[in-house]
Enzyme design. Structure first.
Site, PDB file in Angstrom:
ATOM      1  N   ALA A 136       0.934  -1.315  -0.109  1.00  0.00           N
ATOM      2  CA  ALA A 136      -0.051  -0.004   0.121  1.00  0.00           C
ATOM      3  C   ALA A 136       0.744   1.114  -0.032  1.00  0.00           C
ATOM      4  O   ALA A 136       0.262   2.146   0.367  1.00  0.00           O
ATOM      5  CB  ALA A 136      -0.954  -0.069   1.069  1.00  0.00           C
ATOM      6  N   GLU A 137       2.165   1.230  -0.222  1.00  0.00           N
ATOM      7  CA  GLU A 137       3.046   2.426  -0.340  1.00  0.00           C
ATOM      8  C   GLU A 137       2.264   3.403  -0.981  1.00  0.00           C
ATOM      9  O   GLU A 137       2.512   4.755  -0.787  1.00  0.00           O
ATOM     10  CB  GLU A 137       4.262   1.989  -0.751  1.00  0.00           C
ATOM     11  CG  GLU A 137       5.334   1.479   0.285  1.00  0.00           C
ATOM     12  CD  GLU A 137       5.053  -0.205   0.344  1.00  0.00           C
ATOM     13  OE1 GLU A 137       5.733  -0.858   0.686  1.00  0.00           O
ATOM     14  OE2 GLU A 137       4.014  -0.618  -0.618  1.00  0.00           O
TER      15      GLU A 137
END
Length: 263
Positions: A136-137
């Site tokens: 989910a960066e």
């Protein structure tokens, strides 16, 4: 013991346990944890009888990605210090990926961001039914470049193109279907499931096992050379100091949607 953020021990069989030990923040990684991983690998590399490394996360979660408070602080540092943080992170993943003995990750609870990279860099992954994964960066204006090579090999580029671009969460059974996990066990059953894999590895000749692992990586063209590593580090460090990262991290702190969300 490496430091208090990463604990390690080795038993009489040559089985090492490396435990991520920041349960108060779900084992999110910061500079101390990264340096602790390096120290643990340095120490274990000096153990002549090492046969296998088992990675665990202390507490409810395996590893919940980056400590965003630490990331925010690193982003404000001079470029050289910012790059150093990315280099230490990238080198830790590469060292784990190419560790000459088999590696086994036992995953429970959250396994997010860098945690998925740690799992993908291990030879065998067992996830409990309560495990939740995400890459989910990009939600925070960051990018997962350092771990994308390992994730692409573990899950396949088609699946990474979905989950790294959406940031969606997925469960243990989906992780198994995708190839990120090899086996799913009941919640609370990680040690029992891991014991069978450890026993199987110990039945095999150490030298032949190391040669097989390294030849497998070579045959798959899976070694990351210094040039590619440098590119991954540079891109990773630059992303952390861009306006999108500032806004993404601020939106997380302030519990709001980021400015790029429509409407």
């Amino acid at each position: 013991m490496a430091n208090d953020t990463v604990l390690w021990e080795i038993d009489r069989r040559g089985v090492a346990s490396v435990t991520l030990n920041r349960p108060q923040v779900n084992n999110a990684y910061n500079g101390d944890l990264i340096e602790g991983l390096h120290a643990a690998m340095d120490a274990l590399g000096r153990e002549a009888g090492l046969r296998l490394v088992v990675l665990r996360g202390n507490g409810k979660h395996f590893q919940a990605g980056a400590d965003l408070a630490w990331i925010s602080g690193v982003a404000k540092q001079p470029p050289a210090e910012n790059e150093r943080a990315s280099r230490l992170t990238a080198e830790a993943i590469r060292r784990l990926d190419t560790c000459p003995v088999p590696t086994l990750a036992l995953v429970q609870g959250g396994c997010f961001g860098g945690g998925t990279g740690i799992a993908a860099a291990c030879d065998v992954v067992v996830a409990s039914e309560d495990a939740i994964f995400s890459i989910a960066e990009t939600r925070w204006g960051l990018m997962a470049g350092i771990i994308l090579p390992q994730l692409c090999r573990a899950m396949g580029v088609r699946q990474v193109r979905r989950y790294a671009l959406t940031g969606e969460r997925f469960g243990a059974q989906e992780a198994r279907r995708l190839g990120l996990a090899h086996e799913v066990c009941p919640t609370g059953g990680l040690e029992a499931a891991g014991a069978g894999i450890i026993e199987a590895v110990l039945m095999n000749a150490p030298g032949a096992t190391t040669a097989t692992k390294l030849r497998t990586l070579a045959a798959a063209r899976a070694f990351i050379d210094d040039g590619e590593l440098r590119d991954l580090i540079d891109e990773h460090a630059r992303a952390r100091q861009q306006p999108e990262a500032s806004e993404g991290l601020a939106s997380f702190r302030e519990k709001r949607k980021p400015s790029w969300y429509p409407g």
